[in-house]
Design a protein around this motif. Structure first.
Motif, PDB file in Angstrom:
ATOM      1  N   VAL A 170       0.854  -1.185   0.000  1.00  0.00           N
ATOM      2  CA  VAL A 170       0.000   0.000   0.000  1.00  0.00           C
ATOM      3  C   VAL A 170       0.889   1.234   0.000  1.00  0.00           C
ATOM      4  O   VAL A 170       1.909   1.282   0.698  1.00  0.00           O
ATOM      5  CB  VAL A 170      -0.927   0.025   1.228  1.00  0.00           C
ATOM      6  CG1 VAL A 170      -1.665   1.369   1.335  1.00  0.00           C
ATOM      7  CG2 VAL A 170      -1.933  -1.113   1.178  1.00  0.00           C
ATOM      8  N   THR A 194      -1.858  -0.967  -3.849  1.00  0.00           N
ATOM      9  CA  THR A 194      -3.023  -0.118  -3.623  1.00  0.00           C
ATOM     10  C   THR A 194      -2.547   1.269  -3.229  1.00  0.00           C
ATOM     11  O   THR A 194      -1.741   1.408  -2.303  1.00  0.00           O
ATOM     12  CB  THR A 194      -3.919  -0.685  -2.508  1.00  0.00           C
ATOM     13  OG1 THR A 194      -4.356  -1.993  -2.879  1.00  0.00           O
ATOM     14  CG2 THR A 194      -5.133   0.207  -2.270  1.00  0.00           C
ATOM     15  N   ALA A 220     -10.210   2.691   1.945  1.00  0.00           N
ATOM     16  CA  ALA A 220      -8.938   1.975   1.925  1.00  0.00           C
ATOM     17  C   ALA A 220      -9.010   0.633   2.649  1.00  0.00           C
ATOM     18  O   ALA A 220      -8.482  -0.382   2.175  1.00  0.00           O
ATOM     19  CB  ALA A 220      -7.842   2.839   2.538  1.00  0.00           C
ATOM     20  N   VAL A 224      -8.060  -2.857   0.738  1.00  0.00           N
ATOM     21  CA  VAL A 224      -6.859  -3.610   1.087  1.00  0.00           C
ATOM     22  C   VAL A 224      -7.223  -5.020   1.543  1.00  0.00           C
ATOM     23  O   VAL A 224      -6.554  -5.995   1.173  1.00  0.00           O
ATOM     24  CB  VAL A 224      -6.039  -2.869   2.153  1.00  0.00           C
ATOM     25  CG1 VAL A 224      -4.899  -3.735   2.680  1.00  0.00           C
ATOM     26  CG2 VAL A 224      -5.489  -1.557   1.585  1.00  0.00           C
ATOM     27  N   THR A 228      -6.047  -8.670  -0.292  1.00  0.00           N
ATOM     28  CA  THR A 228      -5.107  -9.491   0.487  1.00  0.00           C
ATOM     29  C   THR A 228      -5.779 -10.677   1.166  1.00  0.00           C
ATOM     30  O   THR A 228      -5.242 -11.215   2.136  1.00  0.00           O
ATOM     31  CB  THR A 228      -4.422  -8.623   1.563  1.00  0.00           C
ATOM     32  OG1 THR A 228      -5.430  -8.088   2.445  1.00  0.00           O
ATOM     33  CG2 THR A 228      -3.635  -7.481   0.940  1.00  0.00           C
ATOM     34  N   ALA A 233      -1.979  -5.568   4.313  1.00  0.00           N
ATOM     35  CA  ALA A 233      -0.812  -5.430   3.439  1.00  0.00           C
ATOM     36  C   ALA A 233       0.467  -5.897   4.118  1.00  0.00           C
ATOM     37  O   ALA A 233       0.658  -5.714   5.326  1.00  0.00           O
ATOM     38  CB  ALA A 233      -0.656  -3.968   3.016  1.00  0.00           C
ATOM     39  N   VAL A 236       3.442  -1.187   3.976  1.00  0.00           N
ATOM     40  CA  VAL A 236       2.722   0.066   3.755  1.00  0.00           C
ATOM     41  C   VAL A 236       3.730   1.207   3.781  1.00  0.00           C
ATOM     42  O   VAL A 236       4.483   1.349   4.752  1.00  0.00           O
ATOM     43  CB  VAL A 236       1.643   0.303   4.831  1.00  0.00           C
ATOM     44  CG1 VAL A 236       0.881   1.597   4.531  1.00  0.00           C
ATOM     45  CG2 VAL A 236       0.683  -0.874   4.926  1.00  0.00           C
ATOM     46  N   LEU A 252      -3.842  -0.551   8.003  1.00  0.00           N
ATOM     47  CA  LEU A 252      -3.878  -1.273   6.735  1.00  0.00           C
ATOM     48  C   LEU A 252      -2.860  -2.404   6.669  1.00  0.00           C
ATOM     49  O   LEU A 252      -2.910  -3.241   5.768  1.00  0.00           O
ATOM     50  CB  LEU A 252      -3.640  -0.304   5.578  1.00  0.00           C
ATOM     51  CG  LEU A 252      -4.697   0.797   5.409  1.00  0.00           C
ATOM     52  CD1 LEU A 252      -4.277   1.760   4.305  1.00  0.00           C
ATOM     53  CD2 LEU A 252      -6.071   0.214   5.113  1.00  0.00           C
TER      54      LEU A 252
END
Length: 343
Positions: A170, A194, A220, A224, A228, A233, A236, A252
């Motif tokens: 991300v 992303t 977001a 995410v 995934t 993630a 990030v 995230l």
């Protein structure tokens, strides 16, 4: 010769300096072709934080007009960019095997290098220590070269936290560094990138430059998780540097994931230690770049693997600099404004 220097909150001063023509030992005199307005320039102008004069215009490309008598390997007519100096090899950090932490790497930025220029490249000419110059290959245009510095910030961040083939990543923020980071992550082997960005135009550009998904901050989390299989993630990159961006980066990330701080937050920010602890988050801080990384960036540009042209939106003369800084500091949406001091 005049040079623009950011001297305080919403203050840009044009000071008069002698126009250099003869280079002293260890230096070169460069005609500036283009100079990009960096996000740190905008932050310094907006917030009034102390800002060394040399940093007022540090993303530039130019042509050598003279070199010092002791300089070898650099000649009149060579195109160059400003870079981080190489490690000195003599200081305690270098001798301990930590050359990437050598104090010389930040000496120019902090004004402690003995040959630090009196001003940056919001000017017609600049005198630079030769050790902080990198030659531009013929296959890289001036328009590409002026973007090498922010691109190398992104390259350094991605190299700092190696991406495993198939990782999900991300990027928070679709400014120049974030847009370069998204491209670098794909080159490094990330299967899904992303980009989180509040402005629709920048999200569209992120997709054009290779991001798999680009979403507004409110979307977001779901995006995410969808990318995934519900875990978050692996890596990030926070390319914004605000409290909310840092908090979002942790949210995230998957358990055991890594957050890389790339954007610079001014002042203090609050964090929730429990959220970091519960996920066993690894935090990496990425500061600028290393000397040898500039050639890597330019090789990606020369091969066409790294694109910069969609980010450049306006070229102005020195007379338009204050208006551009004011617009950007007030939330203007231009991604990269470039100054041509010859206009």
């Amino acid at each position: 010769m005049r040079a623009g220097i950011i001297s305080g909150r919403r203050q840009l001063e044009f000071k008069t300096f002698s126009r250099p023509s003869i280079a002293a030992p260890g230096t070169a005199v460069i005609d500036i072709a283009l100079c990009g307005i960096c996000g740190s320039d905008v932050s310094a102008y907006r917030d009034g934080e102390g800002y060394p004069p040399f940093l007022s215009g540090h993303e530039w490309v130019g042509t050598v007009v003279d070199v010092g008598s002791d300089v070898h390997g650099l000649h009149r007519g060579d195109r160059v960019i400003a870079a981080t100096p190489p490690a000195c090899g003599r200081c305690p950090m270098c001798l301990a095997g930590h050359a990437e932490r050598c104090a010389e790497l930040t000496a120019l930025s902090f004004g402690t290098h003995p040959l630090t220029p009196e001003h940056g490249a919001y000017a017609e000419r600049i005198t630079m220590p030769v050790e902080a110059l990198v030659q531009v290959p013929d296959g890289v245009s001036d328009e590409q070269a002026v973007m090498v510095e922010p691109a190398t910030v992104a390259l350094h961040a991605v190299r700092l936290q190696p991406i495993r083939l198939g990782d999900a990543a991300v990027v928070i923020g679709a400014g120049p560094v974030g847009l370069f980071a998204a491209q670098m992550l794909r080159l490094a082997g990330a299967r899904a990138v992303t980009v989180v960005e509040p402005r629709a135009r920048r999200r569209a550009l992120a997709l054009e430059l290779g991001a798999n998904t680009a979403v507004a901050p409110d979307d977001a989390g779901d995006a995410v998780l969808a990318a995934t299989s519900g875990i978050g993630a692996d890596v990030v990159l926070d390319c914004v540097g605000t409290e909310s961006a840092l908090r979002s980066a942790v949210e995230l990330s998957r358990p055991g994931g890594t957050v890389v701080m790339v954007g610079v937050a001014t002042g203090a920010v609050s964090i929730s230690p429990l959220s970091w602890l519960s996920k066993e988050i690894t935090l990496r801080a990425s500061l600028a770049h290393l000397n040898h990384e500039f050639a890597m960036t330019m090789s990606f540009m020369e091969s066409g693997q790294l694109r910069s042209e969609p980010m450049r939106e306006r070229t102005i003369g020195l007379d338009g600099l204050e208006e551009a800084l004011s617009s950007l500091a007030s939330g203007g949406d231009e991604i990269k404004v470039v100054v041509d001091p010859r206009l």
